[in-house]
Design an enzyme around this catalytic site. Sequence first.
Site, PDB file in Angstrom:
ATOM      1  N   SER A 100       0.873  -1.171   0.000  1.00 44.21           N
ATOM      2  CA  SER A 100       0.000   0.000   0.000  1.00 44.21           C
ATOM      3  C   SER A 100       0.910   1.221   0.000  1.00 44.21           C
ATOM      4  O   SER A 100       2.078   1.117   0.404  1.00 44.21           O
ATOM      5  CB  SER A 100      -0.854  -0.022   1.272  1.00 44.21           C
ATOM      6  OG  SER A 100      -1.411   1.249   1.508  1.00 44.21           O
TER       7      SER A 100
ATOM      8  N   TYR B 281      -2.337  -0.988  10.175  1.00 46.31           N
ATOM      9  CA  TYR B 281      -2.398  -1.288   8.743  1.00 46.31           C
ATOM     10  C   TYR B 281      -1.113  -0.819   8.062  1.00 46.31           C
ATOM     11  O   TYR B 281      -0.453  -1.569   7.339  1.00 46.31           O
ATOM     12  CB  TYR B 281      -3.628  -0.620   8.123  1.00 46.31           C
ATOM     13  CG  TYR B 281      -3.771  -0.848   6.638  1.00 46.31           C
ATOM     14  CD1 TYR B 281      -4.375  -2.009   6.154  1.00 46.31           C
ATOM     15  CD2 TYR B 281      -3.306   0.089   5.719  1.00 46.31           C
ATOM     16  CE1 TYR B 281      -4.509  -2.224   4.780  1.00 46.31           C
ATOM     17  CE2 TYR B 281      -3.434  -0.119   4.347  1.00 46.31           C
ATOM     18  CZ  TYR B 281      -4.037  -1.270   3.885  1.00 46.31           C
ATOM     19  OH  TYR B 281      -4.171  -1.479   2.529  1.00 46.31           O
TER      20      TYR B 281
HETATM   21  N1  LIG Z   1      -8.627  -0.958  -2.334  1.00 44.98           N
HETATM   22  C1  LIG Z   1      -7.610  -0.135  -2.232  1.00 44.98           C
HETATM   23  O1  LIG Z   1      -7.701   1.057  -2.563  1.00 44.98           O
HETATM   24  C2  LIG Z   1      -6.272  -0.634  -1.731  1.00 44.98           C
HETATM   25  C3  LIG Z   1      -5.185   0.276  -1.715  1.00 44.98           C
HETATM   26  C4  LIG Z   1      -3.956  -0.165  -1.271  1.00 44.98           C
HETATM   27  C5  LIG Z   1      -3.795  -1.493  -0.884  1.00 44.98           C
HETATM   28  N2  LIG Z   1      -4.861  -2.355  -0.916  1.00 44.98           N
HETATM   29  C6  LIG Z   1      -4.620  -3.743  -0.543  1.00 44.98           C
HETATM   30  O2  LIG Z   1      -5.157  -4.599  -1.539  1.00 44.98           O
HETATM   31  C7  LIG Z   1      -5.580  -5.835  -0.956  1.00 44.98           C
HETATM   32  C8  LIG Z   1      -7.031  -6.102  -1.299  1.00 44.98           C
HETATM   33  O3  LIG Z   1      -7.810  -5.062  -0.759  1.00 44.98           O
HETATM   34  P1  LIG Z   1      -9.342  -4.813  -1.169  1.00 44.98           P
HETATM   35  O4  LIG Z   1      -9.501  -3.368  -1.287  1.00 44.98           O
HETATM   36  O5  LIG Z   1      -9.723  -5.721  -2.271  1.00 44.98           O
HETATM   37  O6  LIG Z   1     -10.045  -5.258   0.202  1.00 44.98           O
HETATM   38  P2  LIG Z   1     -11.436  -5.995   0.503  1.00 44.98           P
HETATM   39  O7  LIG Z   1     -12.417  -5.683  -0.578  1.00 44.98           O
HETATM   40  O8  LIG Z   1     -11.731  -5.658   1.905  1.00 44.98           O
HETATM   41  O9  LIG Z   1     -11.034  -7.537   0.386  1.00 44.98           O
HETATM   42  C9  LIG Z   1     -10.157  -8.107   1.299  1.00 44.98           C
HETATM   43  C10 LIG Z   1     -10.247  -9.605   1.216  1.00 44.98           C
HETATM   44  O10 LIG Z   1      -9.439 -10.154   2.277  1.00 44.98           O
HETATM   45  C11 LIG Z   1     -10.202 -11.117   2.976  1.00 44.98           C
HETATM   46  N3  LIG Z   1      -9.834 -11.226   4.389  1.00 44.98           N
HETATM   47  C12 LIG Z   1      -9.920 -10.265   5.337  1.00 44.98           C
HETATM   48  N4  LIG Z   1      -9.587 -10.771   6.540  1.00 44.98           N
HETATM   49  C13 LIG Z   1      -9.272 -12.058   6.338  1.00 44.98           C
HETATM   50  C14 LIG Z   1      -8.871 -13.114   7.193  1.00 44.98           C
HETATM   51  N5  LIG Z   1      -8.784 -12.933   8.521  1.00 44.98           N
HETATM   52  N6  LIG Z   1      -8.610 -14.331   6.660  1.00 44.98           N
HETATM   53  C15 LIG Z   1      -8.760 -14.553   5.348  1.00 44.98           C
HETATM   54  N7  LIG Z   1      -9.155 -13.587   4.485  1.00 44.98           N
HETATM   55  C16 LIG Z   1      -9.421 -12.368   4.978  1.00 44.98           C
HETATM   56  C17 LIG Z   1     -11.634 -10.612   2.857  1.00 44.98           C
HETATM   57  O11 LIG Z   1     -12.518 -11.677   3.136  1.00 44.98           O
HETATM   58  P3  LIG Z   1     -14.108 -11.428   3.298  1.00 44.98           P
HETATM   59  O12 LIG Z   1     -14.580 -11.288   1.905  1.00 44.98           O
HETATM   60  O13 LIG Z   1     -14.567 -12.663   3.961  1.00 44.98           O
HETATM   61  O14 LIG Z   1     -14.259 -10.184   4.107  1.00 44.98           O
HETATM   62  C18 LIG Z   1     -11.664 -10.124   1.420  1.00 44.98           C
HETATM   63  O15 LIG Z   1     -11.920 -11.192   0.526  1.00 44.98           O
HETATM   64  C19 LIG Z   1      -5.313  -5.688   0.544  1.00 44.98           C
HETATM   65  O16 LIG Z   1      -4.056  -6.266   0.839  1.00 44.98           O
HETATM   66  C20 LIG Z   1      -5.257  -4.198   0.753  1.00 44.98           C
HETATM   67  O17 LIG Z   1      -4.477  -3.857   1.872  1.00 44.98           O
HETATM   68  C21 LIG Z   1      -6.090  -1.956  -1.331  1.00 44.98           C
END
Ligand SMILES: NC(=O)c1ccc[n+]([C@@H]2O[C@H](COP(=O)([O-])OP(=O)(O)OC[C@H]3O[C@@H](n4cnc5c(N)ncnc54)[C@H](OP(=O)(O)O)[C@@H]3O)[C@@H](O)[C@H]2O)c1
Length: 254
Positions: free
Chosen positions: A157, A170
């Site tokens: 991130s 985070y």
């Molecule tokens: N979106 C952004 O703008 C952004 C920016 C920078 C970095 N990121 C990074 O990109 C990655 C994906 O983010 P996203 O935005 O797609 O997030 P998201 O929509 O919240 O999806 C996160 C996923 O991780 C799973 N998860 C959470 N806790 C877990 C656990 N304890 N055990 C197993 N799985 C778990 C969730 O499962 P559930 O579906 O069951 O909740 C979900 O499928 C992350 O590493 C995040 O830090 C995202």
Amino acid sequence: MSQCMIDYQAPDDLLKGRVILVTGAGDGIGRTAAIQYARYGATVILLGRTISKLEKVYDEIEAAGGPQPAIFPLNFEGATLKDYHDMVEALNKEFGRLDGILHNASLLGTITPFEQYAPELWDQVMQVNINGPVWMTQALLPLLARSEDASLIFTSSSVGRKGRAYWGAYSVSKFATEGFMEVLAEEMEHLGSLRVNTLNPGATRTSMRASAYPAEDPMTLRTAEDIMPTYLWLMGPDSKGHNGKKFDAQPPRT
Ligand SMILES: NC(=O)c1ccc[n+]([C@@H]2O[C@H](COP(=O)([O-])OP(=O)(O)OC[C@H]3O[C@@H](n4cnc5c(N)ncnc54)[C@H](OP(=O)(O)O)[C@@H]3O)[C@@H](O)[C@H]2O)c1
């Protein structure tokens, strides 16, 4: 310096015959990456904590005619070393090797002044975002070492590359992710067949982003589909030779 491959065009057979594990494959970026990896020929292992979401992704991949995926339910919060070793046994039996992992599952925790950060939540975020993935990776290394060309991608991130007030555990977990990637990349260099890198998706329209920025108009953000070229490039053979590097899935927003 970080790099971005947003204009990459993947050949249709980019991931043909590869076995790829995606964590957090039920929602957001992980869901899209799992579907795209299958679309480009990979057998995808869908790991996550909500089985119903993983089943939907499974069905979508099957309906699109992709290679039959596998579901591996796992919650990083409560997972033990035994769970990771059981996982290795199951994957070894079924596939005999692993050609890539997209470490994508993460928890945002809360955005709050450090004085108010709850220790339990801090531990939970560190467990899901770094400790769990570290021990799972250790267990899976022998399977990755059996691949002729394996890619290990850790999701970072921008707050894992420069700290930001109020982002607490985070941000710290993503710094740890960057550090772990560098340590492991150097240790694996001798293999020549396993590359280890980080990828920062950048601001992307998902539920995590919406909870971090509730006042933001999501329509101003790139979607998970938009940022897939770098996810494909870094997982596939065209990124061979890149090891220990930090990538961005999209250029910085102006
Ligand atoms: N979106 C952004 O703008 C952004 C920016 C920078 C970095 N990121 C990074 O990109 C990655 C994906 O983010 P996203 O935005 O797609 O997030 P998201 O929509 O919240 O999806 C996160 C996923 O991780 C799973 N998860 C959470 N806790 C877990 C656990 N304890 N055990 C197993 N799985 C778990 C969730 O499962 P559930 O579906 O069951 O909740 C979900 O499928 C992350 O590493 C995040 O830090 C995202």
